[in-house]
Design a protein around this motif. Sequence first.
Motif, PDB file in Angstrom:
ATOM      1  N   THR A  93      44.999  23.681  24.011  1.00 18.50           N
ATOM      2  CA  THR A  93      45.914  24.133  25.059  1.00 18.50           C
ATOM      3  C   THR A  93      45.245  25.266  25.816  1.00 18.50           C
ATOM      4  O   THR A  93      44.886  26.292  25.231  1.00 18.50           O
ATOM      5  N   ILE A  94      45.072  25.091  27.130  1.00 15.26           N
ATOM      6  CA  ILE A  94      44.384  26.074  27.967  1.00 15.26           C
ATOM      7  C   ILE A  94      45.403  26.764  28.863  1.00 15.26           C
ATOM      8  O   ILE A  94      46.166  26.101  29.572  1.00 15.26           O
ATOM      9  N   SER A  95      45.422  28.083  28.846  1.00 10.58           N
ATOM     10  CA  SER A  95      46.322  28.839  29.718  1.00 10.58           C
ATOM     11  C   SER A  95      45.691  29.033  31.085  1.00 10.58           C
ATOM     12  O   SER A  95      44.520  29.398  31.195  1.00 10.58           O
ATOM     13  N   PHE A  96      46.486  28.793  32.134  1.00 10.48           N
ATOM     14  CA  PHE A  96      45.997  29.112  33.480  1.00 10.48           C
ATOM     15  C   PHE A  96      46.570  30.439  33.972  1.00 10.48           C
ATOM     16  O   PHE A  96      46.619  30.707  35.181  1.00 10.48           O
ATOM     17  N   ASP A  97      46.966  31.289  33.027  1.00 10.65           N
ATOM     18  CA  ASP A  97      47.456  32.636  33.335  1.00 10.65           C
ATOM     19  C   ASP A  97      46.642  33.646  32.526  1.00 10.65           C
ATOM     20  O   ASP A  97      47.188  34.394  31.707  1.00 10.65           O
ATOM     21  N   PRO A  98      45.319  33.709  32.754  1.00 11.73           N
ATOM     22  CA  PRO A  98      44.469  34.555  31.902  1.00 11.73           C
ATOM     23  C   PRO A  98      44.776  36.041  32.010  1.00 11.73           C
ATOM     24  O   PRO A  98      44.479  36.796  31.082  1.00 11.73           O
ATOM     25  N   GLU A  99      45.381  36.473  33.125  1.00 10.42           N
ATOM     26  CA  GLU A  99      45.677  37.894  33.271  1.00 10.42           C
ATOM     27  C   GLU A  99      46.765  38.341  32.305  1.00 10.42           C
ATOM     28  O   GLU A  99      46.818  39.507  31.910  1.00 10.42           O
ATOM     29  N   PHE A 100      47.645  37.449  31.899  1.00  8.32           N
ATOM     30  CA  PHE A 100      48.691  37.782  30.937  1.00  8.32           C
ATOM     31  C   PHE A 100      48.408  37.195  29.565  1.00  8.32           C
ATOM     32  O   PHE A 100      48.616  37.842  28.537  1.00  8.32           O
ATOM     33  N   ASP A 101      47.960  35.944  29.544  1.00  8.76           N
ATOM     34  CA  ASP A 101      47.795  35.233  28.272  1.00  8.76           C
ATOM     35  C   ASP A 101      46.482  35.620  27.593  1.00  8.76           C
ATOM     36  O   ASP A 101      45.493  34.882  27.599  1.00  8.76           O
ATOM     37  N   SER A 102      46.478  36.790  27.006  1.00  8.99           N
ATOM     38  CA  SER A 102      45.347  37.278  26.227  1.00  8.99           C
ATOM     39  C   SER A 102      45.277  36.514  24.906  1.00  8.99           C
ATOM     40  O   SER A 102      46.229  35.821  24.520  1.00  8.99           O
ATOM     41  N   PRO A 103      44.175  36.633  24.163  1.00 10.93           N
ATOM     42  CA  PRO A 103      44.133  36.007  22.842  1.00 10.93           C
ATOM     43  C   PRO A 103      45.294  36.441  21.949  1.00 10.93           C
ATOM     44  O   PRO A 103      45.837  35.625  21.193  1.00 10.93           O
ATOM     45  N   GLN A 104      45.707  37.713  22.057  1.00 13.94           N
ATOM     46  CA  GLN A 104      46.811  38.194  21.230  1.00 13.94           C
ATOM     47  C   GLN A 104      48.121  37.490  21.590  1.00 13.94           C
ATOM     48  O   GLN A 104      48.907  37.111  20.706  1.00 13.94           O
ATOM     49  N   VAL A 105      48.379  37.325  22.880  1.00 13.64           N
ATOM     50  CA  VAL A 105      49.586  36.622  23.317  1.00 13.64           C
ATOM     51  C   VAL A 105      49.534  35.165  22.874  1.00 13.64           C
ATOM     52  O   VAL A 105      50.519  34.608  22.376  1.00 13.64           O
ATOM     53  N   LEU A 106      48.367  34.541  23.025  1.00  9.52           N
ATOM     54  CA  LEU A 106      48.233  33.138  22.620  1.00  9.52           C
ATOM     55  C   LEU A 106      48.379  32.974  21.116  1.00  9.52           C
ATOM     56  O   LEU A 106      48.919  31.969  20.647  1.00  9.52           O
ATOM     57  N   LYS A 107      47.921  33.956  20.350  1.00  7.22           N
ATOM     58  CA  LYS A 107      48.069  33.872  18.897  1.00  7.22           C
ATOM     59  C   LYS A 107      49.550  33.897  18.507  1.00  7.22           C
ATOM     60  O   LYS A 107      49.992  33.130  17.644  1.00  7.22           O
ATOM     61  N   ALA A 108      50.318  34.792  19.160  1.00  4.49           N
ATOM     62  CA  ALA A 108      51.757  34.845  18.877  1.00  4.49           C
ATOM     63  C   ALA A 108      52.436  33.550  19.287  1.00  4.49           C
ATOM     64  O   ALA A 108      53.311  33.032  18.578  1.00  4.49           O
ATOM     65  N   TYR A 109      52.025  33.003  20.430  1.00  9.04           N
ATOM     66  CA  TYR A 109      52.582  31.740  20.906  1.00  9.04           C
ATOM     67  C   TYR A 109      52.241  30.618  19.922  1.00  9.04           C
ATOM     68  O   TYR A 109      53.088  29.786  19.580  1.00  9.04           O
ATOM     69  N   ALA A 110      50.991  30.594  19.469  1.00  9.09           N
ATOM     70  CA  ALA A 110      50.557  29.557  18.527  1.00  9.09           C
ATOM     71  C   ALA A 110      51.351  29.632  17.228  1.00  9.09           C
ATOM     72  O   ALA A 110      51.759  28.604  16.667  1.00  9.09           O
ATOM     73  N   GLU A 111      51.592  30.846  16.754  1.00 10.27           N
ATOM     74  CA  GLU A 111      52.375  31.010  15.525  1.00 10.27           C
ATOM     75  C   GLU A 111      53.810  30.538  15.731  1.00 10.27           C
ATOM     76  O   GLU A 111      54.411  29.920  14.851  1.00 10.27           O
ATOM     77  N   HIS A 112      54.348  30.821  16.917  1.00  9.63           N
ATOM     78  CA  HIS A 112      55.706  30.359  17.221  1.00  9.63           C
ATOM     79  C   HIS A 112      55.792  28.839  17.206  1.00  9.63           C
ATOM     80  O   HIS A 112      56.802  28.267  16.795  1.00  9.63           O
ATOM     81  N   GLU A 113      54.713  28.182  17.653  1.00  9.91           N
ATOM     82  CA  GLU A 113      54.684  26.718  17.696  1.00  9.91           C
ATOM     83  C   GLU A 113      54.197  26.110  16.381  1.00  9.91           C
ATOM     84  O   GLU A 113      54.050  24.894  16.288  1.00  9.91           O
TER      85      GLU A 113
END
Length: 294
Positions: free
Chosen positions: A201-221
């Motif tokens: 899954t690739i984010s096209f919002d790199p200014e907000f979707d940092s690795p830390q944000v994506l990690k939390a999102y991944a854990e939620h999913e």
Amino acid sequence: MENFATRYLASVLVLCSGLAGCDRAEQSDAGARHYEARGIVRGFAPDRSTIDVEHEEIPGFMPSMTMPFSVKDSKQIAGFNIGDAISFRLTVTERDSWIDQIKNISVDKVRLPAATATPSPVVNASVRLREGDVMPPFELTDQDGHNINLRSFRGHPFVLTFIFTRCPIPNFCPLMSKNFAALQVALEAGSAPLAQTRLLTISFDPEFDSPQVLKAYAEHEHADPRIWAFATGDKSEIEDLTHEFSVYVQAEGGAISHGLATALVDRNGKIIKIWRGNSWTPGEVVREVEAHND
């Protein structure tokens, strides 16, 4: 479970100020939220299953932007034309959204912000990736801060899609993640080649979707990092990929108007299938993996 994106709405959406006359969401017993909105018709899907509307701010939900809205019955938009001013009701559930109660109104009743965004450049048709093409190289960063690239998937079929974590529309990015979660279950239970397939899954919002944000999102999913990776990267790298897959991405009023694309790449790096929009199902992907990765 509450949609992950709603945790971030306060940081990107203009919320209702509580002034007299402010439109508020109505919460039904079934959990659906209803929003009254107005806008200008900008286009239609060929089958009239969706209508593109440049809408006003929807207080408590999303800022003014242009986006496609689903309709349950194409007869509801029969007789409407591009440029018409309309009012409508937006209904949002945990898994779906649509509009109804669509009516013509006077154009002077629609209050849109002055245009400030620069339109996305037109993608040269010759660079658009097609089925049968080789997946182009990329260099991204995953949710754990590790480099991830095409070599990371060597010997593995993989399915990729594009999202941004703050997307509030349940049948857009959240649906892509829901479908990937279902795919993960199928891959975990399957034998080769399913068991060898990976998800990206690739984010096209790199200014907000940092690795830390994506990690939390991944854990939620409940994403298993051995199977399902989330990636961000330099803005130019993300733009190259979205352009190559013809995914429209445009920042508007603090949110992002965008298209959707999902692709299956075989173990040799060849693009087997590209699904556009949100109508594909996990079962379709499973069948393509089994048919083309023996």
